[in-house]
Design a protein around this motif. Structure first.
Motif, PDB file in Angstrom:
ATOM      1  N   ALA A  25      25.645  22.000  -3.916  1.00  0.00           N
ATOM      2  CA  ALA A  25      24.938  21.449  -2.760  1.00  0.00           C
ATOM      3  C   ALA A  25      25.710  21.759  -1.484  1.00  0.00           C
ATOM      4  O   ALA A  25      26.935  21.742  -1.472  1.00  0.00           O
ATOM      5  CB  ALA A  25      24.774  19.940  -2.920  1.00  0.00           C
ATOM      6  N   ASN A  67      10.754  31.976 -10.928  1.00  0.00           N
ATOM      7  CA  ASN A  67      10.588  31.490  -9.562  1.00  0.00           C
ATOM      8  C   ASN A  67      10.624  29.973  -9.469  1.00  0.00           C
ATOM      9  O   ASN A  67      10.812  29.433  -8.393  1.00  0.00           O
ATOM     10  CB  ASN A  67       9.269  31.992  -8.970  1.00  0.00           C
ATOM     11  N   SER A  68      10.437  29.277 -10.565  1.00  0.00           N
ATOM     12  CA  SER A  68      10.425  27.819 -10.514  1.00  0.00           C
ATOM     13  C   SER A  68      11.770  27.206 -10.901  1.00  0.00           C
ATOM     14  O   SER A  68      11.898  25.993 -10.919  1.00  0.00           O
ATOM     15  CB  SER A  68       9.326  27.267 -11.426  1.00  0.00           C
ATOM     16  N   GLN A  69      12.767  28.034 -11.182  1.00  0.00           N
ATOM     17  CA  GLN A  69      14.087  27.534 -11.556  1.00  0.00           C
ATOM     18  C   GLN A  69      14.843  27.076 -10.311  1.00  0.00           C
ATOM     19  O   GLN A  69      14.770  27.696  -9.268  1.00  0.00           O
ATOM     20  CB  GLN A  69      14.894  28.631 -12.268  1.00  0.00           C
ATOM     21  N   PRO A  70      15.621  25.986 -10.420  1.00  0.00           N
ATOM     22  CA  PRO A  70      16.355  25.486  -9.256  1.00  0.00           C
ATOM     23  C   PRO A  70      17.576  26.347  -8.932  1.00  0.00           C
ATOM     24  O   PRO A  70      18.061  27.110  -9.763  1.00  0.00           O
ATOM     25  CB  PRO A  70      16.789  24.087  -9.704  1.00  0.00           C
ATOM     26  N   CYS A  71      18.079  26.163  -7.733  1.00  0.00           N
ATOM     27  CA  CYS A  71      19.293  26.845  -7.298  1.00  0.00           C
ATOM     28  C   CYS A  71      20.476  26.324  -8.115  1.00  0.00           C
ATOM     29  O   CYS A  71      20.597  25.127  -8.369  1.00  0.00           O
ATOM     30  CB  CYS A  71      19.518  26.572  -5.811  1.00  0.00           C
ATOM     31  N   ILE A  72      21.366  27.246  -8.526  1.00  0.00           N
ATOM     32  CA  ILE A  72      22.528  26.865  -9.339  1.00  0.00           C
ATOM     33  C   ILE A  72      23.803  26.727  -8.511  1.00  0.00           C
ATOM     34  O   ILE A  72      24.837  26.350  -9.049  1.00  0.00           O
ATOM     35  CB  ILE A  72      22.763  27.888 -10.474  1.00  0.00           C
ATOM     36  N   SER A  98      10.289  22.583   1.369  1.00  0.00           N
ATOM     37  CA  SER A  98      10.235  22.123  -0.012  1.00  0.00           C
ATOM     38  C   SER A  98      10.062  23.280  -0.978  1.00  0.00           C
ATOM     39  O   SER A  98       9.607  24.368  -0.603  1.00  0.00           O
ATOM     40  CB  SER A  98       9.079  21.136  -0.188  1.00  0.00           C
ATOM     41  N   ALA A  99      10.399  23.028  -2.230  1.00  0.00           N
ATOM     42  CA  ALA A  99      10.218  24.040  -3.273  1.00  0.00           C
ATOM     43  C   ALA A  99       8.747  24.424  -3.400  1.00  0.00           C
ATOM     44  O   ALA A  99       8.423  25.590  -3.613  1.00  0.00           O
ATOM     45  CB  ALA A  99      10.749  23.518  -4.600  1.00  0.00           C
ATOM     46  N   HIS A 136      20.094  30.897  -1.709  1.00  0.00           N
ATOM     47  CA  HIS A 136      19.961  30.203  -2.981  1.00  0.00           C
ATOM     48  C   HIS A 136      19.890  31.241  -4.097  1.00  0.00           C
ATOM     49  O   HIS A 136      19.460  32.367  -3.891  1.00  0.00           O
ATOM     50  CB  HIS A 136      18.682  29.360  -3.018  1.00  0.00           C
ATOM     51  N   SER A 156       7.905  26.861  -0.671  1.00  0.00           N
ATOM     52  CA  SER A 156       8.527  28.157  -0.964  1.00  0.00           C
ATOM     53  C   SER A 156       7.749  28.911  -2.034  1.00  0.00           C
ATOM     54  O   SER A 156       7.508  30.114  -1.909  1.00  0.00           O
ATOM     55  CB  SER A 156       9.975  27.964  -1.422  1.00  0.00           C
ATOM     56  N   ASN A 175      19.053  31.310  -8.576  1.00  0.00           N
ATOM     57  CA  ASN A 175      18.815  30.557  -9.807  1.00  0.00           C
ATOM     58  C   ASN A 175      19.492  31.256 -10.982  1.00  0.00           C
ATOM     59  O   ASN A 175      20.097  32.318 -10.839  1.00  0.00           O
ATOM     60  CB  ASN A 175      17.321  30.306 -10.046  1.00  0.00           C
TER      61      ASN A 175
END
Length: 77
Positions: free
Chosen positions: A13, A5-10, A33-34, A19, A37, A21
């Motif tokens: 932009a 759940n803490s991984q950024p969107c791949i 913000s993350a 989104h 979320s 990950n």
């Protein structure tokens, strides 16, 4: 799942779809913000928590701690 759940969107932009990950987790594209979320996801997990399942409780508490740390980092910077 806390790590996933803490991984950024791949995705690139400016994409218009949800989104995603690297772990295959999907979430709605929003402007929040993350930290917000993650806090919302942790709260949803806590609301659905079966108090007989101590592993689920530990995971929810870990998610809440991570979200609160992120919020505090954003407020303090």
């Amino acid at each position: 799942m806390i790590g996933a759940n803490s991984q950024p969107c791949i995705l690139p932009a400016g994409h218009s779809e949800e989104h995603r990950n690297a772990c295959g987790v999907h979430w709605a594209a929003t402007t929040e913000s993350a930290a917000i979320s993650i806090a919302r996801a942790a709260l949803a997990k806590a609301d659905a928590l079966d108090f007989a399942d101590t592993r689920a409780m530990a995971a929810a508490v870990g998610s809440l701690r991570e979200a609160l740390r992120m919020v505090l980092e954003g407020v303090e910077s």
